[in-house]
Design a protein around this motif. Structure first.
Motif, mmCIF file in Angstrom:
data_model
loop_
_atom_site.group_PDB
_atom_site.id
_atom_site.type_symbol
_atom_site.label_atom_id
_atom_site.label_comp_id
_atom_site.label_asym_id
_atom_site.label_seq_id
_atom_site.Cartn_x
_atom_site.Cartn_y
_atom_site.Cartn_z
ATOM 1 N N GLY A 1 -3.462 -6.960 -20.777
ATOM 2 C CA GLY A 1 -3.553 -7.321 -19.361
ATOM 3 C C GLY A 1 -2.373 -6.799 -18.562
ATOM 4 N N ILE A 2 -1.155 -6.876 -19.135
ATOM 5 C CA ILE A 2 0.030 -6.355 -18.451
ATOM 6 C C ILE A 2 -0.108 -4.852 -18.228
ATOM 7 C CG2 ILE A 2 2.497 -5.913 -18.711
ATOM 8 C CD1 ILE A 2 2.709 -8.620 -20.136
ATOM 9 N N ALA A 3 -0.572 -4.152 -19.279
ATOM 10 C CA ALA A 3 -0.741 -2.698 -19.161
ATOM 11 C C ALA A 3 -1.785 -2.356 -18.114
ATOM 12 C CB ALA A 3 -1.133 -2.113 -20.519
ATOM 13 N N ILE A 4 -2.869 -3.119 -18.091
ATOM 14 C CA ILE A 4 -3.914 -2.856 -17.094
ATOM 15 C C ILE A 4 -3.353 -3.048 -15.689
ATOM 16 C CG2 ILE A 4 -6.065 -3.751 -16.121
ATOM 17 C CD1 ILE A 4 -6.563 -2.020 -18.497
ATOM 18 N N PHE A 5 -2.593 -4.150 -15.495
ATOM 19 C CA PHE A 5 -2.041 -4.382 -14.163
ATOM 20 C C PHE A 5 -1.067 -3.276 -13.763
ATOM 21 C CE2 PHE A 5 1.770 -5.817 -11.887
ATOM 22 C CZ PHE A 5 1.217 -5.898 -10.626
ATOM 23 N N LEU A 6 -0.156 -2.912 -14.695
ATOM 24 C CA LEU A 6 0.812 -1.868 -14.358
ATOM 25 C C LEU A 6 0.113 -0.540 -14.094
ATOM 26 C CD1 LEU A 6 3.699 -2.700 -16.862
ATOM 27 C CD2 LEU A 6 3.589 -3.169 -14.410
ATOM 28 N N SER A 7 -0.986 -0.301 -14.804
ATOM 29 C CA SER A 7 -1.764 0.912 -14.541
ATOM 30 C C SER A 7 -2.408 0.845 -13.157
ATOM 31 C CB SER A 7 -2.838 1.095 -15.616
ATOM 32 O OG SER A 7 -2.258 1.246 -16.903
ATOM 33 N N ILE A 8 -2.929 -0.349 -12.824
ATOM 34 C CA ILE A 8 -3.502 -0.527 -11.483
ATOM 35 C C ILE A 8 -2.417 -0.378 -10.421
ATOM 36 C CG2 ILE A 8 -4.583 -2.194 -9.931
ATOM 37 C CD1 ILE A 8 -6.115 -3.280 -12.322
ATOM 38 N N LEU A 9 -1.224 -0.947 -10.718
ATOM 39 C CA LEU A 9 -0.115 -0.824 -9.772
ATOM 40 C C LEU A 9 0.264 0.641 -9.568
ATOM 41 C CD1 LEU A 9 2.023 -2.134 -7.994
ATOM 42 C CD2 LEU A 9 3.479 -2.373 -10.018
ATOM 43 N N ALA A 10 0.242 1.414 -10.657
ATOM 44 C CA ALA A 10 0.514 2.853 -10.528
ATOM 45 C C ALA A 10 -0.516 3.497 -9.616
ATOM 46 C CB ALA A 10 0.499 3.511 -11.906
ATOM 47 N N GLY A 11 -1.782 3.123 -9.800
ATOM 48 C CA GLY A 11 -2.825 3.646 -8.930
ATOM 49 C C GLY A 11 -2.627 3.223 -7.491
ATOM 50 N N ILE A 12 -2.199 1.963 -7.292
ATOM 51 C CA ILE A 12 -1.971 1.476 -5.925
ATOM 52 C C ILE A 12 -0.830 2.242 -5.269
ATOM 53 C CG2 ILE A 12 -1.200 -0.511 -4.582
ATOM 54 C CD1 ILE A 12 -2.641 -2.291 -6.567
ATOM 55 N N VAL A 13 0.230 2.497 -6.043
ATOM 56 C CA VAL A 13 1.364 3.246 -5.493
ATOM 57 C C VAL A 13 0.925 4.647 -5.078
ATOM 58 C CG1 VAL A 13 3.572 4.313 -6.081
ATOM 59 C CG2 VAL A 13 3.125 1.947 -6.732
ATOM 60 N N SER B 1 -2.171 5.557 -4.400
ATOM 61 C CA SER B 1 -3.094 5.398 -3.269
ATOM 62 C C SER B 1 -2.347 5.095 -1.980
ATOM 63 C CB SER B 1 -4.102 4.279 -3.564
ATOM 64 O OG SER B 1 -4.937 4.620 -4.644
ATOM 65 N N THR B 2 -1.287 4.280 -2.094
ATOM 66 C CA THR B 2 -0.488 3.960 -0.916
ATOM 67 C C THR B 2 0.179 5.213 -0.367
ATOM 68 O OG1 THR B 2 -0.064 1.719 -1.725
ATOM 69 C CG2 THR B 2 1.431 2.572 -0.048
ATOM 70 N N ALA B 3 0.699 6.037 -1.283
ATOM 71 C CA ALA B 3 1.285 7.302 -0.849
ATOM 72 C C ALA B 3 0.215 8.187 -0.208
ATOM 73 C CB ALA B 3 1.929 8.011 -2.035
ATOM 74 N N ASP B 4 -0.992 8.166 -0.794
ATOM 75 C CA ASP B 4 -2.108 8.923 -0.209
ATOM 76 C C ASP B 4 -2.459 8.412 1.183
ATOM 77 O OD1 ASP B 4 -2.614 10.859 -2.012
ATOM 78 O OD2 ASP B 4 -4.462 10.020 -2.807
ATOM 79 N N ASP B 5 -2.519 7.073 1.311
ATOM 80 C CA ASP B 5 -2.896 6.473 2.592
ATOM 81 C C ASP B 5 -1.831 6.715 3.663
ATOM 82 O OD1 ASP B 5 -5.213 5.562 1.490
ATOM 83 O OD2 ASP B 5 -4.493 3.514 1.149
ATOM 84 N N ALA B 6 -0.577 6.467 3.269
ATOM 85 C CA ALA B 6 0.497 6.558 4.254
ATOM 86 C C ALA B 6 0.947 7.993 4.499
ATOM 87 C CB ALA B 6 1.683 5.710 3.797
ATOM 88 N N PHE B 7 0.966 8.794 3.441
ATOM 89 C CA PHE B 7 1.470 10.161 3.557
ATOM 90 C C PHE B 7 0.542 11.137 2.829
ATOM 91 C CE2 PHE B 7 5.007 7.138 3.496
ATOM 92 C CZ PHE B 7 5.620 7.413 4.711
#
Length: 663
Positions: free
Chosen positions: A12-24, A26-32
């Motif tokens: 579960g920790i790995a899945i979340f950190l992987s999702i967090l990596a995707g969010i980061v 995606s956030t870079a994609d969205d913002a920049f």
């Protein structure tokens, strides 16, 4: 069971950190997006530059300076899952190209600026280039009186934005607790083996190193599996070209998590190291973890009590905001005029032209009116209500076209106002409304007479089950009323005078349902010189819906991990309790006691702990003044259900091992 929980938690920790990596990412994609270095939110509302001139100027700046600048626009036909870039300058492709956003399901195109069409100039822009190019762009913005809010790209800021805007900070906090819980649980499992090694004279350094290696192996396997699953999901989503970036980001997060767990493990190992007295007394080695288990359980319960109100209200608010902003979809094709006037005299001189476009639009069935106001005006929050509206919570002045457009929002079957409202006579209105409308309407109407007997107006009490949406005199905002008075103007262009029509057009309350018709009309009208742009009224809200939809999903994941943290902490405490009372539980059970009776003292303690901590957090969070904090008490039955299930399970396991003389 605990080994399985450790592996599940690591996964579960790995899945979340992987999702967090995707969010980061995606956030870079969205913002920049497209590797931009800056993001600017521009507001052209008070600027006199026309849309055509703005596009031409930005094209010229991009060509002359090498600046890469694009306008970010949410697709009105699929605002949750589509976002496009309109690039300025001839160096960009002049034909549409597909964009590869990292977010799953997100699509979009890279389009030339010439295809902006009815898209609003207001909103986010992204750009990058040399310092001189950036300075030239910013100078152009300031010279035309365009309001701006510029953000420079920063990796730390992107991580912070990813955690805050998506709601992932709640999940991140839970992940930290889960990591600590995993370490405690693993050392509980190793307690007996450590005691035996100490008894056999194994060097302390070797014992500690073996414990660390076994923890890393136990964490590493499921963590790599979680990373593999996430990478496979990325590839399946068609983002294989982004895999190196994704694996590097997720791998870095996992390495940081492993390092944190090692530091935590060293501290736990030192605190719970087997002592000679403990071994000589033949007490269960797990007893060392009794205090740590109770503290961990209490800390997790406090976390649950703090997070449940946040999660409950945040998920509800995010979902509600996403749904509310999604209501703009019914207005996705509607456009408003951005009008340029240099003085009050020029505004007056343009009023007849604005009336003419309204009349032509009404004749063609292209005109939509929605004007909402409540008893307490937005700029008078601390003063007395503007009027006494009686049973009504607001007033909406609309035309039939607006009622037709929003009918899907009032009912899935498209209920009309005749079905969801009761017609009223003017004399039946509350006294406050009659007095207010009698004073104001002569100033707004074309005839200059009062509303009594005006055949162009009809009054309705809204009786529908869904909130009634209407547009206040602020572009991009939508108000919702539960019990409004609805005033229907059959032909607003003939009911209201030129000044009122012009004001409605300027404030975005009088809009058009066909941008192509507006463009064609302006081509043959002198009004074209006063119209800076024709913009979709829903653009800002549609873009916001995407962000709110992401936030709701992330906070739902937070709740799942909070639940896992609660289960882990109670499991550690329950196992330690069962092992420390194994002999007593064995005697009670063989004497015919039911588990309810044998575990009653423990359950009383669990209930008292849950109630005390939850009540304490309720008061600490100001629950008496904040109704949403009542969500904290939802944790008590949840906690007790999990606690009872795990305590019975571990007690039964310890009883069986004692019975089989394996203890």
């Amino acid at each position: 069971m605990l080994k399985s929980l450790v592996r599940l938690t690591s996964f579960g920790i790995a899945i979340f950190l992987s999702i967090l990596a995707g969010i980061v990412i995606s956030t870079a994609d969205d913002a920049f997006p497209q590797g931009a270095d800056y993001k600017a939110s521009l507001d052209f509302t008070h600027s006199q530059v026309s849309k055509d001139q703005a596009i031409a100027d930005l094209d010229s700046i991009a060509d002359a300076s090498g600046l890469r600048v694009s306008k970010v626009v949410a697709d009105p036909n699929d605002f949750f899952n589509s976002r496009s870039l309109y690039a300025f300058g001839k160096q960009n492709p002049q034909k549409p190209q597909d964009l590869e956003w990292f977010k799953p399901g997100m699509t979009g195109r890279l389009l030339p600026s010439s295809e902006l069409g009815a898209a609003s100039l207001n909103g986010p822009y992204v750009y990058s280039g040399s310092k001189s190019a950036v300075d030239q762009f910013v100078g152009w913005i300031d010279s035309h009186g365009i309001e701006r809010n510029v953000i420079a790209k920063n990796q730390g800021s992107i991580l912070g934005q990813a955690l805050v805007e998506s709601g992932a900070w709640l999940t991140f906090l839970t992940c930290v607790v889960l990591s600590f819980t995993t370490v405690i649980t693993w050392y509980v499992l190793r307690a007996r083996a450590r005691s035996l090694k100490v008894l056999n004279g194994t060097p302390a350094q070797k014992i500690a190193l073996n414990d660390l290696l076994s923890l890393l192996v136990s964490f590493g396997g499921p963590a790599l599996a979680g990373l593999g699953v996430s990478a496979a999901a990325v590839a399946i989503e068609g983002k294989a070209s982004r895999l190196p970036e994704y694996l590097l980001t997720a791998g870095a997060f996992l390495v940081v998590a492993a390092a944190g767990m090692i530091l935590c493990a060293l501290v736990v190992s030192y605190i719970t190291w087997p002592t000679v007295d403990g071994i000589a007394s033949r007490r269960p080695p797990e007893n060392h973890f009794r205090t740590a288990g109770e503290v961990l359980k209490a800390a997790t319960l406090v976390l649950v009590a703090v997070m449940l109100p946040v999660l409950g209200t945040s998920i509800g608010q995010a979902t509600e905001l996403a749904n509310q902003n999604a209501k703009w979809q019914v207005l996705k094709d509607h456009v408003a005029l951005r009008i340029s006037v240099q003085s009050d005299a020029e505004f007056v001189s343009r009023q007849s032209e604005l009336r003419q476009i309204s009349e032509s639009a009404s004749t063609a069935g292209k005109l939509t009116l929605s004007y909402a106001f409540s008893p307490r005006m937005h700029d008078r929050p601390s003063q007395e209500p503007l009027m006494d509206t009686g049973e009504f919570d607001g007033i909406a002045v609309v035309n039939p076209d607006y009622l037709r457009v929003i009918s899907p929002l009032l009912s899935s079957s498209g209920t009309s106002l005749q079905d969801a409202g009761k017609q009223l006579a003017f004399d039946d209105l509350p006294t406050g409304i009659k007095e207010f409308w009698s004073d104001q309407f002569p100033l707004l109407s074309r005839e200059g007479a009062g509303p009594q007997g005006n055949a162009g107006l009809q009054y309705y009490r809204y009786t529908g089950q869904q909130p009634f949406p209407a547009l206040p005199p602020v572009i991009g905002e939508m108000a919702e009323f539960r019990n409004p008075l609805i005033i229907v103007a059959e032909h607003p262009e003939s009911t209201f005078n030129d000044a009122t029509i012009a004001a409605f057009l300027s404030s975005g309350n009088l809009i058009f349902n066909d941008s192509a018709w507006v463009g064609k009309y302006l081509q043959s009208s002198s009004l074209a010189t006063a119209v800076l742009s024709v913009d979709r009224v829903a653009d800002a809200a549609l873009y916001n819906s995407q962000l709110q939809n992401q936030s709701a999903g992330m906070k739902t994941l937070s709740f799942t991990l909070v639940l896992l943290a609660l289960i882990m902490s109670i499991a550690v405490s329950g196992l330690v309790y069962a092992l420390s009372r194994s002999k007593r539980l064995f005697v009670e059970r063989t004497s015919g006691w039911a588990w309810g009776k044998a575990l009653a003292p423990r359950m009383v303690w669990e209930a008292a702990l849950a109630c005390a901590l939850t009540t304490g957090m309720y008061l600490a969070l100001g629950g008496t003044a904040r109704p949403e904090v009542l969500w904290a008490f939802a944790g008590i039955p949840l906690y007790m259900a999990i606690s009872w299930t795990l305590h019975v399970g571990f007690a039964h396991h310890v009883f069986k091992t004692t019975l089989a003389r394996k203890a």
